[in-house]
Design a protein around this motif. Structure first.
Motif, PDB file in Angstrom:
ATOM      1  N   TYR A 215      -1.621 -12.701 -50.043  1.00 30.97           N
ATOM      2  CA  TYR A 215      -0.296 -12.077 -50.066  1.00 30.97           C
ATOM      3  C   TYR A 215       0.036 -11.453 -51.421  1.00 30.97           C
ATOM      4  O   TYR A 215       1.076 -10.803 -51.550  1.00 30.97           O
ATOM      5  N   SER A 216      -0.825 -11.626 -52.426  1.00 33.68           N
ATOM      6  CA  SER A 216      -0.612 -10.968 -53.709  1.00 33.68           C
ATOM      7  C   SER A 216      -0.801  -9.455 -53.611  1.00 33.68           C
ATOM      8  O   SER A 216      -0.383  -8.712 -54.502  1.00 33.68           O
ATOM      9  N   PHE A 217      -1.423  -9.004 -52.518  1.00 32.31           N
ATOM     10  CA  PHE A 217      -1.689  -7.576 -52.333  1.00 32.31           C
ATOM     11  C   PHE A 217      -0.859  -6.978 -51.195  1.00 32.31           C
ATOM     12  O   PHE A 217      -1.114  -5.855 -50.777  1.00 32.31           O
ATOM     13  N   HIS A 218       0.115  -7.729 -50.699  1.00 28.28           N
ATOM     14  CA  HIS A 218       0.911  -7.244 -49.568  1.00 28.28           C
ATOM     15  C   HIS A 218       2.398  -7.484 -49.837  1.00 28.28           C
ATOM     16  O   HIS A 218       2.767  -8.372 -50.608  1.00 28.28           O
ATOM     17  N   GLY A 219       3.236  -6.696 -49.183  1.00 23.89           N
ATOM     18  CA  GLY A 219       4.673  -6.830 -49.366  1.00 23.89           C
ATOM     19  C   GLY A 219       5.192  -5.871 -50.419  1.00 23.89           C
ATOM     20  O   GLY A 219       4.435  -5.093 -51.031  1.00 23.89           O
ATOM     21  N   ARG A 224       5.217  -9.320 -54.116  1.00 22.21           N
ATOM     22  CA  ARG A 224       3.914  -9.442 -54.776  1.00 22.21           C
ATOM     23  C   ARG A 224       4.048 -10.128 -56.135  1.00 22.21           C
ATOM     24  O   ARG A 224       3.221 -10.970 -56.499  1.00 22.21           O
ATOM     25  N   GLY A 225       5.095  -9.780 -56.866  1.00 23.68           N
ATOM     26  CA  GLY A 225       5.296 -10.384 -58.182  1.00 23.68           C
ATOM     27  C   GLY A 225       5.520 -11.884 -58.100  1.00 23.68           C
ATOM     28  O   GLY A 225       4.910 -12.659 -58.854  1.00 23.68           O
ATOM     29  N   LEU A 226       6.381 -12.317 -57.167  1.00 22.68           N
ATOM     30  CA  LEU A 226       6.651 -13.750 -57.009  1.00 22.68           C
ATOM     31  C   LEU A 226       5.404 -14.498 -56.529  1.00 22.68           C
ATOM     32  O   LEU A 226       5.145 -15.633 -56.960  1.00 22.68           O
ATOM     33  N   THR A 227       4.640 -13.859 -55.647  1.00 20.55           N
ATOM     34  CA  THR A 227       3.423 -14.497 -55.152  1.00 20.55           C
ATOM     35  C   THR A 227       2.403 -14.663 -56.274  1.00 20.55           C
ATOM     36  O   THR A 227       1.731 -15.699 -56.380  1.00 20.55           O
ATOM     37  N   ILE A 228       2.278 -13.651 -57.131  1.00 16.73           N
ATOM     38  CA  ILE A 228       1.340 -13.735 -58.255  1.00 16.73           C
ATOM     39  C   ILE A 228       1.756 -14.834 -59.227  1.00 16.73           C
ATOM     40  O   ILE A 228       0.911 -15.590 -59.734  1.00 16.73           O
ATOM     41  N   ILE A 229       3.064 -14.958 -59.489  1.00 12.32           N
ATOM     42  CA  ILE A 229       3.546 -16.034 -60.367  1.00 12.32           C
ATOM     43  C   ILE A 229       3.204 -17.400 -59.776  1.00 12.32           C
ATOM     44  O   ILE A 229       2.732 -18.311 -60.476  1.00 12.32           O
ATOM     45  N   THR A 230       3.436 -17.537 -58.465  1.00 18.35           N
ATOM     46  CA  THR A 230       3.099 -18.794 -57.788  1.00 18.35           C
ATOM     47  C   THR A 230       1.607 -19.061 -57.859  1.00 18.35           C
ATOM     48  O   THR A 230       1.167 -20.206 -58.080  1.00 18.35           O
TER      49      THR A 230
END
Length: 443
Positions: A215-219, A224-230
């Motif tokens: 999901y870091s590459f979708h949305g 994407r930013g919040l997913t990458i932080i997580t």
């Protein structure tokens, strides 16, 4: 009935329940369940997901303030009630898939291994207390969702739960709480939590990594930013466990994702190899008191695993059909290990766990189920390449690859990760199967 009257009725009912509870104690829970039934029936899938999250991530053990609420037990009862009611209503539309059959056959063999176990009490305690719940929840996940939007919520809940556990792990690391061997982080070790073992904690944190990678590459940009932080929090917390199985799981997930994004094989191999070496350096495995750079030759941790794997193989040779029984490895370690250092050791391998506790026959059935799940997952990956559910399909594929690799060093054979993946794979396959394919499969 008007909205105002509904709110008034709800308020009065709540006050009545509180008054009765104040006077009579826990007997009021029976009345409370009656009021909760409409929600349980209409939101049975969400209730099941809540039970899975609490059971797998051990949220109530990570945050002991939740322990008195008995949330897992309440969610378990609600899940069974909701599942039974929903399945009765939808009994004519239930789809049985070949992967269901493989799961049932393997579960039946696990039951046989319990009957033939060297310690039947321990085997059935694990079967009734853990494995049967996992078995039932696979069917709940695969049958209860009726819309794709319901499945789209699952990765969010898994990633959020992983963020909570990962954040707590980093807090414990920073404050020196529950450290093993002086450097390896744990959670709830003082209360005997499953998360009190660094390898088990790494296993729990590794599961949402696959979905976070996808999901870091979708949305949109914020998603994407919040997913990458997580994802960064999850990676840092796994590094803090200093688990080699966890590092292999991360590297395999990154490698599989790189293969999906690149047409070349060489670039992902080089990239993931460099990444694995960087992860090992960042994790500080060389600083571990066991398995660190201070030990010459094959380190103590590695030798412990080799001895455990030898013991597992000896158990399978002595009991080729049923093994020693579910959750019986520790109780038989002394009798089958070529090296005894005064204490039992965990097997630390999915494959060796299955072969020791269910025999060679159980390993064959487990591998058939695993291969079946990989086939369906890969089919979904190809079929949904231009579909809105593409990130979920990618997350499931990454999860399967990560499981197969990290399973060499982490004990996951009868734990939640694989079976949650199987349930989601079955549900996604059912809800995205076009009528022509469905008609062909039925014929």
């Amino acid at each position: 009935m008007s909205r105002r009257k509904q709110l008034l009725l709800a308020l009065c009912s709540t006050m009545m329940i509180y008054i009765v509870w104040f006077q009579q104690g826990n007997l009021v829970l029976l009345i409370g369940v009656l009021f909760a039934l409409p929600f349980i029936i209409s939101q049975a899938f969400i209730v099941c997901v809540g039970f899975i999250i609490f059971s797998y991530f051990r949220i109530h053990e990570a945050f002991p303030i939740l322990e008195p609420l008995r949330i897992p037990q309440l969610l378990a009862l609600a899940s069974l009630a909701g599942l039974g009611w929903q399945l009765w209503l939808k009994r004519e539309t239930i789809t049985w898939q070949s992967l269901h059959t493989q799961l049932v056959i393997f579960t039946a063999w696990v039951l046989v291994s319990c009957i033939a176990a060297t310690n039947r009490a321990e085997a059935f305690a694990n079967f009734n207390g853990n494995f049967i719940k996992i078995f039932i929840m696979v069917f709940a996940i695969s049958w209860l969702p009726t819309r794709l939007t319901q499945l789209q919520k699952i990765p969010f809940f898994l990633i959020l739960s992983g963020l909570c556990i990962g954040g707590l792990a980093l807090y414990n690391k920073a404050n020196g709480i529950g450290l093993v061997e002086g450097t390896r982080v744990t959670i709830g070790r003082d209360i005997g939590s499953v998360l009190g073992d660094p390898n088990d904690l790494a296993l729990v944190l590794l599961f949402p990594v696959s979905f976070a990678l996808a999901y870091s590459f979708h949305g949109n940009k914020w998603q994407r930013g919040l997913t990458i932080i997580t994802l960064i929090v999850l990676l840092m917390s796994i590094l803090a466990t200093q688990s080699r199985g966890g590092l292999l799981g991360i590297a395999s997930g990154i490698f599989a994702l790189a293969l999906l994004k690149s047409r070349s094989v060489i670039a992902p191999v080089i990239f993931s190899s460099i990444g694995l070496l960087a992860l090992i350096a960042l994790a500080g495995i060389s600083d571990r008191s066991s398995g660190g750079a201070a030990e010459d030759g094959i380190d103590e941790s590695a030798m412990g695993r080799i001895y455990a794997w030898q013991a597992a193989f000896n158990m399978a040779v002595a009991n080729p059909f049923t093994g020693v029984g579910l959750d019986n490895f520790l109780y038989n370690y002394y009798f089958y290990s070529p090296h005894w250092d005064g204490k039992n050791h965990a097997v630390h391998s999915t494959w060796m766990q299955i072969i020791a506790e269910t025999g060679f026959a159980g390993l064959v059935l487990f591998l058939l189920m695993l291969i079946g799940a990989l086939k369906v997952s890969y089919r979904l990956l190809k079929r949904l390449n231009n579909h809105e559910m593409k990130p979920l399909a990618q997350g499931l594929w990454l999860g399967m690859v990560s499981f197969c690799v990290s399973g060499t060093f982490l004990t996951q054979g009868t734990n939640w990760p694989l079976y949650i993946l199987i349930g989601l794979i079955l549900a996604l396959d059912r809800l995205t199967l076009i009528p022509e394919d469905k008609h062909a499969s039925l014929n």
